[in-house]
Design a protein around this motif. Sequence first.
Motif, short mmCIF file in Angstrom:
data_model
loop_
_atom_site.label_atom_id
_atom_site.label_comp_id
_atom_site.label_asym_id
_atom_site.label_seq_id
_atom_site.Cartn_x
_atom_site.Cartn_y
_atom_site.Cartn_z
N MET A 114 -56.66 33.82 70.11
CA MET A 114 -55.36 33.14 70.02
C MET A 114 -55.48 31.71 69.50
SD MET A 114 -54.22 32.29 73.91
CE MET A 114 -53.14 30.94 73.58
N TRP A 115 -56.68 31.11 69.53
CA TRP A 115 -56.84 29.74 69.02
C TRP A 115 -57.22 29.72 67.55
CZ3 TRP A 115 -54.71 26.31 71.92
CH2 TRP A 115 -54.63 26.53 73.29
N ASP A 116 -57.73 30.82 67.04
CA ASP A 116 -58.18 30.88 65.65
C ASP A 116 -57.03 31.32 64.75
OD1 ASP A 116 -59.80 30.75 63.45
OD2 ASP A 116 -60.73 32.70 63.78
N ARG A 117 -56.08 30.39 64.60
CA ARG A 117 -54.89 30.65 63.79
C ARG A 117 -54.51 29.39 63.05
NH1 ARG A 117 -51.43 34.12 68.25
NH2 ARG A 117 -52.96 35.77 68.38
N HIS A 118 -53.84 29.56 61.94
CA HIS A 118 -53.40 28.41 61.16
C HIS A 118 -51.91 28.17 61.42
CE1 HIS A 118 -56.74 28.77 57.90
NE2 HIS A 118 -57.22 28.59 59.13
N TYR A 119 -51.63 27.06 62.05
CA TYR A 119 -50.24 26.66 62.21
C TYR A 119 -49.71 26.09 60.91
CZ TYR A 119 -46.02 24.69 64.16
OH TYR A 119 -44.71 24.41 64.40
N HIS A 120 -50.58 25.38 60.18
CA HIS A 120 -50.23 24.82 58.87
C HIS A 120 -51.19 25.37 57.83
CE1 HIS A 120 -47.91 21.57 60.77
NE2 HIS A 120 -48.92 21.44 61.61
N GLU A 121 -50.70 25.69 56.68
CA GLU A 121 -51.51 25.79 55.47
C GLU A 121 -50.74 24.95 54.47
OE1 GLU A 121 -52.62 29.82 54.48
OE2 GLU A 121 -54.07 29.86 56.11
N PHE A 122 -51.38 23.89 54.04
CA PHE A 122 -50.70 22.84 53.29
C PHE A 122 -50.70 23.09 51.79
CE2 PHE A 122 -52.65 20.93 57.05
CZ PHE A 122 -51.62 20.18 57.58
N GLU A 123 -49.70 22.56 51.14
CA GLU A 123 -49.79 22.30 49.70
C GLU A 123 -50.40 20.91 49.61
OE1 GLU A 123 -46.38 23.23 47.25
OE2 GLU A 123 -45.65 24.60 48.80
N ASP A 124 -51.06 20.60 48.50
CA ASP A 124 -51.76 19.32 48.42
C ASP A 124 -50.83 18.14 48.65
OD1 ASP A 124 -50.46 19.63 45.96
OD2 ASP A 124 -52.28 19.28 44.78
N TRP A 125 -49.63 18.17 48.10
CA TRP A 125 -48.71 17.04 48.25
C TRP A 125 -48.28 16.86 49.72
CZ3 TRP A 125 -43.89 17.50 50.31
CH2 TRP A 125 -43.33 18.78 50.35
N GLN A 126 -48.17 17.97 50.47
CA GLN A 126 -47.80 17.88 51.88
C GLN A 126 -48.91 17.19 52.69
OE1 GLN A 126 -47.26 22.14 52.27
NE2 GLN A 126 -45.17 21.78 53.01
N TYR A 127 -50.13 17.58 52.39
CA TYR A 127 -51.26 16.99 53.12
C TYR A 127 -51.41 15.50 52.76
CZ TYR A 127 -55.70 16.56 55.45
OH TYR A 127 -56.71 16.16 56.29
N ASP A 128 -51.25 15.18 51.48
CA ASP A 128 -51.29 13.77 51.07
C ASP A 128 -50.23 12.98 51.82
OD1 ASP A 128 -53.24 14.52 49.25
OD2 ASP A 128 -51.98 14.27 47.48
N TRP A 129 -49.04 13.53 51.92
CA TRP A 129 -47.94 12.84 52.59
C TRP A 129 -48.25 12.64 54.07
CZ3 TRP A 129 -42.64 15.26 54.07
CH2 TRP A 129 -41.73 14.25 54.38
N LEU A 130 -48.83 13.67 54.72
CA LEU A 130 -49.23 13.55 56.11
C LEU A 130 -50.23 12.40 56.30
CD1 LEU A 130 -49.52 14.56 59.08
CD2 LEU A 130 -51.25 16.16 58.22
N LEU A 131 -51.23 12.35 55.45
CA LEU A 131 -52.23 11.28 55.55
C LEU A 131 -51.59 9.91 55.32
CD1 LEU A 131 -55.24 12.95 53.74
CD2 LEU A 131 -55.11 12.34 56.16
N GLU A 132 -50.80 9.80 54.29
CA GLU A 132 -50.17 8.51 53.97
C GLU A 132 -49.23 8.07 55.09
OE1 GLU A 132 -48.54 9.49 50.14
OE2 GLU A 132 -50.52 9.33 49.17
N LYS A 133 -48.44 8.99 55.59
CA LYS A 133 -47.48 8.65 56.65
C LYS A 133 -48.18 8.26 57.95
CE LYS A 133 -43.18 9.98 58.70
NZ LYS A 133 -42.11 10.87 58.86
N SER A 134 -49.39 8.78 58.17
CA SER A 134 -50.12 8.46 59.39
C SER A 134 -51.06 7.26 59.22
CB SER A 134 -50.89 9.69 59.89
OG SER A 134 -51.81 10.15 58.93
N GLY A 135 -50.96 6.56 58.08
CA GLY A 135 -51.67 5.29 57.93
C GLY A 135 -52.94 5.33 57.10
N TRP A 136 -53.08 6.31 56.23
CA TRP A 136 -54.27 6.45 55.41
C TRP A 136 -53.95 6.27 53.93
CZ3 TRP A 136 -58.87 6.58 57.79
CH2 TRP A 136 -58.86 6.88 59.16
N ASN A 137 -54.87 5.66 53.21
CA ASN A 137 -54.76 5.47 51.77
C ASN A 137 -55.76 6.40 51.09
OD1 ASN A 137 -54.29 4.47 49.23
ND2 ASN A 137 -55.38 2.55 49.55
#
Length: 175
Positions: A114-137
């Motif tokens: 039950m733990w080996d599941r993907h809640y997210h599978e990102f598109e590259d722009w989504q992951y970039d946005w997540l990183l940027e919004k959380s304080g990463w360049n």
Amino acid sequence: MYSKLPKKRYKYTLEFLQKHLPAPAVILDLGVRNPFSEIMEENGYTVYNTKGEDLDVLPQIVKDYKVDAVTAFEIFEHLLAPFNVLREIETSKIITTVPLKLWFSDAYRSKTDMWDRHYHEFEDWQYDWLLEKSGWNIKDTEKWTSPVNKIGIRPILRNYVPRYYAVYAEKVIKK
């Protein structure tokens, strides 16, 4: 020992890590100890792993480690809210990989774990946005495919469509 490991993924991940954080360096690798932890150590890194704590519930545990960088290799897709962990990281460098969303394949879900599941599978722009919004360049990115030795349309597509996305980012310094 490593004959059944995903050699291509590990090779590219190690090369990306070495490009942005040459050994020796001290790393907090999010997630439990795994074969890639050993590969990093064999290549001159000191590696600490989290111990299986639920990072959605306890994102602040990343503050317990004083390291040169945090790595997160195929971990954020398992979290409901990776934003929280990303915000808590205090070191200035992060090197991550995530599986990309594939239009021809459903998100990964183990039928037995039950733990080996993907809640997210990102598109590259989504992951970039997540990183940027959380304080990463974001400083650098790479993608690579994940071929499989099977017959069919999807296995053929896996030879050409990138499956993994690697990102090196640095913490945005607040003034």
